[in-house]
Enzyme design. Structure first.
Site, PDB file in Angstrom:
ATOM      1  N   CYS A 332      23.369  19.006  22.888  1.00 27.94           N
ATOM      2  CA  CYS A 332      24.515  19.022  21.980  1.00 27.94           C
ATOM      3  C   CYS A 332      24.759  20.450  21.470  1.00 27.94           C
ATOM      4  O   CYS A 332      25.130  21.326  22.239  1.00 27.94           O
ATOM      5  CB  CYS A 332      24.298  18.021  20.851  1.00 27.94           C
ATOM      6  SG  CYS A 332      25.817  17.579  19.976  1.00 27.94           S
ATOM      7  N   HIS A 430      22.618  12.748  23.358  1.00 33.45           N
ATOM      8  CA  HIS A 430      21.438  12.483  22.536  1.00 33.45           C
ATOM      9  C   HIS A 430      20.742  11.215  23.048  1.00 33.45           C
ATOM     10  O   HIS A 430      21.385  10.314  23.578  1.00 33.45           O
ATOM     11  CB  HIS A 430      21.826  12.244  21.074  1.00 33.45           C
ATOM     12  CG  HIS A 430      22.324  13.449  20.364  1.00 33.45           C
ATOM     13  ND1 HIS A 430      21.508  14.476  19.966  1.00 33.45           N
ATOM     14  CD2 HIS A 430      23.581  13.789  19.959  1.00 33.45           C
ATOM     15  CE1 HIS A 430      22.222  15.393  19.342  1.00 33.45           C
ATOM     16  NE2 HIS A 430      23.485  14.998  19.325  1.00 33.45           N
TER      17      HIS A 430
END
Length: 489
Positions: A332, A430
């Site tokens: 991310c 994630h």
């Protein structure tokens, strides 16, 4: 079912007193009885969040509690989520979607508006579920936050729900915490408190009895029970980073730098739990060294944390690590840092501007006003070997990628990037380590082919059952629900 089971709120004397875990355990206890129960937290401040199926964002603790209740998480289980992006400000997320960034002083007044959102979500859950287990935030005795409170007693009074207060005896001062917290409440709030729970007790319970008697005599409130210290207990932390377990005989050494706004560090729980992996979090003033794999985590403030990374000398550490043949993964915000540049033209995460990236991957990122919130699945390919991958995306920004992309999503799109030297890999996903197949593939790519297979989901399930068993054994539940035992499992 009797109305006495309808709702119960758990408040704590401090942060990390055990509220989240107790609510998860109570959800599982009621679910075992066949009760349709849901968790609820009016307001949460955390950088660990989860994505619901309908594309909303809630605190990870509420997602875990929903799993404990055997129900699908929804945005109404955490209608107000605050994600700090500075020491005095936070992104405000209402019913799963970001609405604005706000300074603390401004939000203090805005809570009167946010209460409407909280009560709307609570009412929806009341219509759908037989029982609601509610988690407070911090402590109800924080005098400076009492006005317009929506997280603790302000909500309990508005919703007219009973409260129990939990304190952690392992911290010390448990009787002062409980007695003082109750004393700082208003008379109507004190009347709402049905009793106390003492958490994480070690030793001979008989040595605690005189203190329990004193507390009950002084407050007129019962001690509902004393939960034991559960050695080796491992359930996702709401925000605090769990201590790593350094293993001298590990097969793979992994290092994660702790950014100032690190987010979703629960990505690494499965690494920490694996007996073959030595996971080490590196903080301020420490070096990124002695590692096979460096992982740059997510962050709420990617440009600020990129500057922090450089201030700590970690950019030089990463480049030295790569020269020595090590591998690097960015997740991310960490993935965005690995590219050529990060541009924030709208000031989404702070002052508008552009930052030079680490220039280890060939992509450029522009932070956007729209936040991606999706549950994602696809196929990850590393070194010609593929594995099914799934995870979730929570990010602002779009990256234009020139490198090979290692993840083909099920919708046909591609994700992430991998360097031509095969040492650097980035992704927006994630939670992808939670799959043992993916973890084995990544560890093989990082240089270790024989890593223990563990079931992260089963570890979480075992932890939930363990706290539920402790609750059933050590709490006097009929004090809360006199009719509980008459309900058939």
């Amino acid at each position: 079912m009797q109305s006495t089971l309808k709702a119960l709120m758990v408040q704590g004397t401090t942060s990390d007193a055990g509220k989240s875990v107790l609510v998860a355990g109570l959800c599982r206890v009621l679910a075992r009885k066949g009760i349709n129960v849901a968790p609820f937290k009016p307001q949460n401040m955390a950088l660990n969040s989860a994505v619901t199926k309908d594309g909303g964002e809630i605190g990870r603790a509420q997602a875990v509690q929903a799993a404990a209740a055997n129900v699908e998480p929804t945005v109404h289980m955490n209608p107000v989520l605050l994600k700090p992006n500075s020491d005095t400000g936070a992104q405000v997320i209402l019913q799963g979607h970001a609405i604005t960034n706000m300074e603390a002083a401004g939000y203090h007044d805005y809570k009167k508006v946010a209460m409407n959102t909280v009560m709307d979500s609570f009412g929806r859950l009341q219509d759908e579920y037989q029982s609601i287990m509610i988690e407070g935030a911090g402590s109800p005795a924080e005098i400076n936050l009492r006005e317009n409170d929506i997280a603790n007693m302000g909500f309990a009074e508005e919703a007219d729900v009973p409260v129990i207060i939990i304190a952690d005896i392992d911290r010390g001062g448990v009787f002062a915490h409980l007695y003082g917290t109750l004393a700082l409440l208003s008379p109507s709030e004190q009347a709402r408190v049905k009793g106390f729970v003492i958490n994480r007790f070690r030793g001979d319970i008989t040595l605690l009895q005189s203190g329990l008697d004193w507390l009950e005599e002084k407050t007129g409130k019962p001690v509902i029970g004393v939960l034991p210290y559960l050695h080796g207990f491992d359930l996702e932390a709401e925000d605090a980073i769990n201590n790593q377990q350094v293993r001298g005989n590990s097969k793979l050494k992994v290092v994660v730098p702790v950014f100032t706004r690190i987010s979703n560090h629960t990505d690494f729980d499965v690494l920490r739990q694996n007996p073959d992996i030595d996971l080490r979090y590196v903080g301020k003033g420490e070096r990124l060294d002695h590692a096979d794999l460096i992982i740059l985590p997510g962050t709420k403030s990617v440009r600020d944390d990129l500057a922090y990374l450089r201030s700590q000398g970690w950019e030089e550490d990463i480049k030295r690590h790569l020269r020595l043949g090590g591998k690097v993964i960015g997740i991310c915000g960490g993935y965005q840092m690995l590219g050529q540049s990060i541009c924030d033209p709208h000031g989404v995460e702070g002052q508008a501007g552009e930052s030079k990236g680490l220039c280890l991957l060939n992509h450029v990122t522009e932070l956007t006003l729209h936040k991606a919130l999706t549950q994602t699945s696809g196929t990850l390919t590393l070194d010609g070997i593929s594995a099914s991958v799934k995870g979730y995306e929570i990010h602002v920004g779009r990256s234009q990628v020139d490198d090979e992309q290692p993840i083909r999503l099920n919708n046909g799109e591609m994700d992430g990037a991998i360097s031509s030297c095969n040492q650097i890999f980035g992704t927006y996903l994630h939670g992808f380590f939670d799959s043992s197949e993916v973890l084995s593939l990544v560890c093989r790519w990082a240089g270790e082919e024989d890593i223990a297979v563990i079931d992260h989901a089963q570890i979480q399930e075992n932890a939930i059952n363990r706290i539920a068993d402790a609750i059933e054994s050590h709490l006097n539940l009929p004090l809360l629900w006199p009719d509980l035992e008459t309900i058939q499992s």
